[in-house]
Design a protein around this motif. Structure first.
Motif, mmCIF file in Angstrom:
data_model
loop_
_atom_site.group_PDB
_atom_site.id
_atom_site.type_symbol
_atom_site.label_atom_id
_atom_site.label_comp_id
_atom_site.label_asym_id
_atom_site.label_seq_id
_atom_site.Cartn_x
_atom_site.Cartn_y
_atom_site.Cartn_z
ATOM 1 N N LEU A 103 0.835 -1.203 0.000
ATOM 2 C CA LEU A 103 0.000 0.000 0.000
ATOM 3 C C LEU A 103 0.867 1.250 0.000
ATOM 4 N N SER A 104 1.934 1.229 0.804
ATOM 5 C CA SER A 104 2.719 2.462 0.874
ATOM 6 C C SER A 104 3.504 2.669 -0.418
ATOM 7 N N PHE A 120 -1.222 9.444 -0.199
ATOM 8 C CA PHE A 120 -1.189 9.447 1.259
ATOM 9 C C PHE A 120 0.228 9.701 1.760
ATOM 10 N N LEU A 132 -3.758 4.475 5.570
ATOM 11 C CA LEU A 132 -3.022 3.332 4.999
ATOM 12 C C LEU A 132 -2.706 2.248 6.024
ATOM 13 N N SER A 139 -4.308 -1.553 5.723
ATOM 14 C CA SER A 139 -3.572 -2.810 5.598
ATOM 15 C C SER A 139 -4.125 -3.845 6.566
ATOM 16 N N PHE A 180 0.565 3.903 -2.852
ATOM 17 C CA PHE A 180 -0.144 5.158 -2.612
ATOM 18 C C PHE A 180 0.713 6.243 -1.980
ATOM 19 N N SER A 181 1.978 5.923 -1.677
ATOM 20 C CA SER A 181 2.836 6.990 -1.163
ATOM 21 C C SER A 181 4.010 7.265 -2.096
#
Ligand SMILES: Nc1ncnc2c1ncn2[C@@H]1O[C@H](COP(=O)(O)OP(=O)(O)O)[C@@H](O)[C@H]1O
Ligand SMILES: [Mg+2]
Lengths: 332, 270, 281
Positions: free
Chosen positions: A165-166, A176, A201, A205, A169-170
């Motif tokens: 996710l990071s 985020f 985030l 998760s 989306f980061s």
């Protein structure tokens, strides 16, 4: 009376488990090939802090206290247990001297519990809903897709998902924040949105993995329950699907999961620790990590002891709630 | 009230397995009809077809089952095929399933299970009134009011079965289908429940269909008896007549194998 | 939709899972032997290469071949997981049988131990050990600790099965017909437990690999050995993300995800199977 006896029994086991856990913690530092205190002093020295001999001695003495290394083994053990259980005193943090370790922990705990509880709850509600529907109509294509998705999500460890996710989306789409920075005056709207924004985030998760689990297990339960006679009977009473699901299937599907949840808490806690570290989320996990990096052994011992106590307590609370929910145990 | 016209029922959509074979049967108003026959002879299948429960692959291959229900108050008449009986469930028709162990929701109190599914007409009044009426009704079954607050696992097998009979009867329907309601209970409890069912039927003046493989049960309470064998009806007529003078060979062996017909016929005491 | 429909029946689930797991086991067991150079050694390849024929998954910023690094990591993770699962299951089955079959105080002590260990979170203890023993834990120590924390799962299940087995008709028959306890265990009880234990075994492989990786991702597992977790740690630590070298991080992540899905499919397929078998008895 049976209930009271159950509760009393459970509390005794809980006390024993906590003592057992602390006993393990007591012996771990004594198992290693290296003397933890010397290792720690070396670490402090290597970080460039200059200390003269008397300071080193003072530190060595305070560490010996922390780990309860003075006196005979039995005395050490007794002092260690007493200190944690009766006073809850882990001494001052070495890296954030002289803030007491307990204070740091108390600041961190709400974040960990907030994150874990909220995400588990969201996942639980969503997972029950989807699991119930797809178990009720297992032939429908949407329920097959849902089960496929759940099977692919559930086995993924939290921290792997957190990482994915990071990255997504980061790093790739910078939607985020990469690390957590909470801003805003106390109790302001800004603070709330900042917390939600930063928790999204790490929370997601946990939600996604736990969601996968609930879909799988609730679906299996529902499929089995559908064949139960009392569900058939409810249908022959002319009750609608919604009512049958809500009052006949759902409660019976949830109950067995509660005991499972009690078994799962430790693993969930493990996962959330790493998630917090990966996202710099200011909970217990990050505190443990900070302690390791800084060689802050007071803080380390405190956070780890509290983790053990917290997980044991959560497990006990669930065990105590169970008979209140299940009438077959409540009224015997 | 119900007319079963040359009906063949079975299971499965691709490979059809016949369980009831070209059966003709009428269920009259205000009577207790018994259906006898050994296990596997198609009794439950026939009941499910009459009730309109077409789940688990049950299917009517040919023939029709039609019902005519006159509402108690208004006298309005509903006619329907059993495929459409779903709308009449727990209103005009109710059902007492076989075996009591797992028929009740283990997590729901008995009171709630009586009320759940009850038609509007039987729900008048506030909750306290309804509870009072249910309690009085259960009293007739020898069940105390505390049973209402019990969960199923707190009741004995006999009590649970009585609760099931009570749930179906409290609906006050025109037709009650009971599938082996007393099997697996000891004789004393069985007899109590049977007498209760007769009493309720006489009071509500509706129709009761009682399925049992035990001829002794039929001897005790049914007005008319139908004997099934391998999916077919082999004998039908007034119960007394059949016991006095069984026509079919299968019925004769059944009656001959009864150790002793115990209990007086309820009809005689009417 | 047809594919998804097949998830319903245990065998397909099992086969798909077995296929995935077998794939990874083969890659982890065979390929490492063919590595052209020790992938742990820096600067054996040009740095920061994109995937190509010579470097299927590219190279790291330290000049390591990601593909061969991955095969080594896979091998070590699998060895760890399998050994942890083997010993956990062995101890678990043995103590579970002992508890369920013997009953009495032995059962009480063992049951308490199982319950207590189950509600002690293993990762914090491992972190504590790592911090105390010089910042990193050698793989064998991680393995031993994981066995200590994981034997209660199979033990609990086996104990429950053994308890119900004790009540079973055929066990009693065997008992009364004078068969010895050991024979009863081997002939009548083990076959029942085998299915569940197999499912549990696979599950423990998963938990073992997962926990070591968790420790490794934050840099507390062995730095001398490549595992899937340390590979991720190195990638993050040497700024693979900032440099947008996503294959470097992505390869171990994807390997973990696929392998875990495979393991989960196998273990749930196995338990579905033994549930079905138990019902048909
Ligand atoms: N759900 C079902 N699916 C397939 N066959 C069934 C099913 N239920 C009953 N049968 C078959 O139908 C026949 C009649 O069964 P049933 O009506 O239950 O008899 P009874 O109630 O008289 O014992 C039996 O041969 C039985 O195996
Ligand atoms: Mg039947």
């Amino acid at each position: 009376m049976r209930l009271l006896r159950y509760i009393a029994g459970r509390l005794v086991v809980y006390a024993l488990v906590v003592v057992f856990g602390l006993t393990v913690l007591f012996f771990v530092p004594r198992l290693g090939p290296t003397d933890p205190i010397e290792a720690m002093l070396a670490k402090v020295a290597s970080q460039g802090a200059y200390m003269d001999a008397s300071q080193v001695d003072a530190l060595r003495q305070s560490l010996a206290d922390t780990f309860g290394l003075s006196g005979s083994l039995l005395e050490q053990y007794w002092a260690f247990i007493k200190r944690i259980l009766l006073t809850g005193d882990f001494g001052p943090s070495l890296s954030m001297y002289p803030t007491p370790v307990m204070e740091l922990i108390m600041n961190a705990l709400p974040w960990t519990f907030g994150l874990l509880l909220t995400s588990t709850l969201i996942a639980w509600v969503l997972g029950n809903f989807v699991g119930l529907l797809s178990g009720w109509k297992p032939e429908s294509s949407s329920s097959r897709v849902m089960e496929g998705v759940a099977i692919c999500l559930y086995p993924i460890p939290y921290y792997i998902l957190a990482l994915v996710l990071s990255i997504l989306f980061s790093y790739i789409w910078q939607i985020f924040p990469l690390t957590t920075t909470i801003r805003g005056a106390p109790w302001s709207w800004n603070l709330v949105t900042s917390i939600l924004w930063n928790s999204f985030l790490p929370g997601a998760s946990i939600v996604i993995v736990v969601f996968g689990w609930w879909v799988i297990s609730v679906k299996a339960q529902t499929t089995a329950l559908k064949e139960e006679e009392f569900v058939r009977y409810a249908r022959l009473k002319g009750l609608g699907d919604g009512r049958i699901l809500a009052r006949y299937v759902l409660p019976n599907a949830i109950l067995p999961q509660i005991t499972f949840l009690a078994l799962q808490i430790g693993l969930m806690f493990n996962g959330s620790l790493i998630t917090e570290i990966l996202f710099d989320y200011p909970g217990l996990g990050l505190l443990i990590y900070t302690a390791v990096l800084q060689g802050d052994f007071n803080l380390l011992m405190g956070t780890i002891s509290l983790s053990v106590i917290a997980v044991a307590t959560a497990t006990m609370v669930i065990d105590l709630i169970y008979p209140l929910i299940d009438p077959r145990i409540r009224h015997r | 009230m119900i007319k079963v016209d040359n009906v063949t029922v079975g299971y499965g959509t691709t490979a059809f397995v016949k369980a009831v074979d070209r059966v003709n049967l009428t269920i009259n108003d205000n009577e207790i009809l018994g259906i006898a026959g050994e296990s596997g002879s198609g009794k439950s299948t026939l009941m499910r077809a009459i009730y309109g429960d077409f789940s688990t692959g049950l299917r009517i291959a040919s023939g029709t089952i039609t019902g005519r229900f006159a509402r108690n108050g208004t006298g309005a008449v509903t006619e329907a095929e059993s495929h459409d009986f779903g709308q009449l469930w727990w209103d005009q028709i109710s059902y007492i399933p076989q075996g009591s162990m797992s028929v009740l929701n283990p997590l729901m109190k008995v009171e709630k299970q009586v009320v759940d599914g009850l038609p509007k007409r039987e729900r008048q009044g506030n909750r306290a009134e309804l509870r009072r009426r249910i309690a009085t009704f259960l009293e007739g079954f020898g069940l105390e009011e505390s049973v209402l607050d019990a969960f199923p696992h707190q009741l004995s097998g006999g009590m649970r079965q009585r609760v099931l009979v009570a749930i179906a009867a409290f609906v006050n329907p025109r037709l009650i289908l009971a599938d082996e309601p007393t099997t697996a209970l000891d004789v004393v409890v069985q007899k109590k429940i049977l007498l209760m069912m007769v009493e309720i039927q006489r009071r509500q003046r509706n129709s009761l269909v009682l399925v049992s493989h035990d001829l002794g049960v039929h001897y005790q309470i049914t007005d008319r008896l139908v004997v099934m064998y391998q999916g077919k009806i082999v004998e039908a007529g007034p119960t007394a007549g059949i016991f006095a003078n069984p026509q079919h060979e299968y019925t004769q062996t059944l009656i001959a194998s009864l150790p002793r017909i115990d209990g007086t016929r309820a009809e005689a005491r009417r | 939709m047809r594919i998804l429909k097949l998830f319903e029946n245990a065998p397909f689930r099992l086969y798909l899972g077995l296929f995935l797991v077998a794939l990874f086991v083969l890659v982890g067991a065979i390929l490492p032997w063919f590595a052209p150079a020790d992938p742990l050694v820096w600067y054996t390849t040009p740095r920061n290469q994109d995937p190509s024929w010579t470097y299927p998954l590219g190279t790291t910023s330290l000049g390591q071949d990601v593909f061969w690094l991955l095969t080594w990591a896979l091998r070590n993770s699998l060895i760890l997981g399998l050994l942890v699962a083997f010993f956990s299951t062995l101890i678990g089955v043995f103590l579970g049988l002992a508890a369920g079959y013997a009953g009495g105080w032995l059962d009480r002590v063992l049951s308490f131990l199982m319950d207590a260990l189950l509600c002690i979170p293993s990762l914090p203890i491992l972190i504590l050990m790592a911090a105390l023993f010089g910042g990193q834990l050698a793989l064998p120590i991680v393995g031993v600790a994981l066995v200590l924390f994981n034997w209660p799962y199979p033990a609990r299940q086996v104990r429950a099965v053994a308890l119900t087995m004790r009540e079973r008709e055929f066990v009693n028959v065997a008992w009364f017909s004078g068969e010895s306890s050991v024979r009863i265990l081997v002939r009548h009880i083990f076959p029942y437990i085998a299915g569940w234990s197999a499912a549990n075994f696979i599950n423990t492989v998963l938990v073992g690999i997962s926990t070591e990786s968790a420790l490794a991702v934050i840099g507390l597992s062995s730095a001398q050995q490549a595992t899937l977790g340390t590979m991720i740690y190195w990638a993050i630590n040497y700024q693979a993300l900032l440099a947008e070298r996503y294959v470097w991080v992505g390869a171990p992540v994807l390997a973990i995800v696929l392998m875990f899905i495979g393991l989960f499919l196998v273990s749930s397929g196995l338990s579905m199977r033994s549930a079905a078998r138990r019902m048909s008895v």
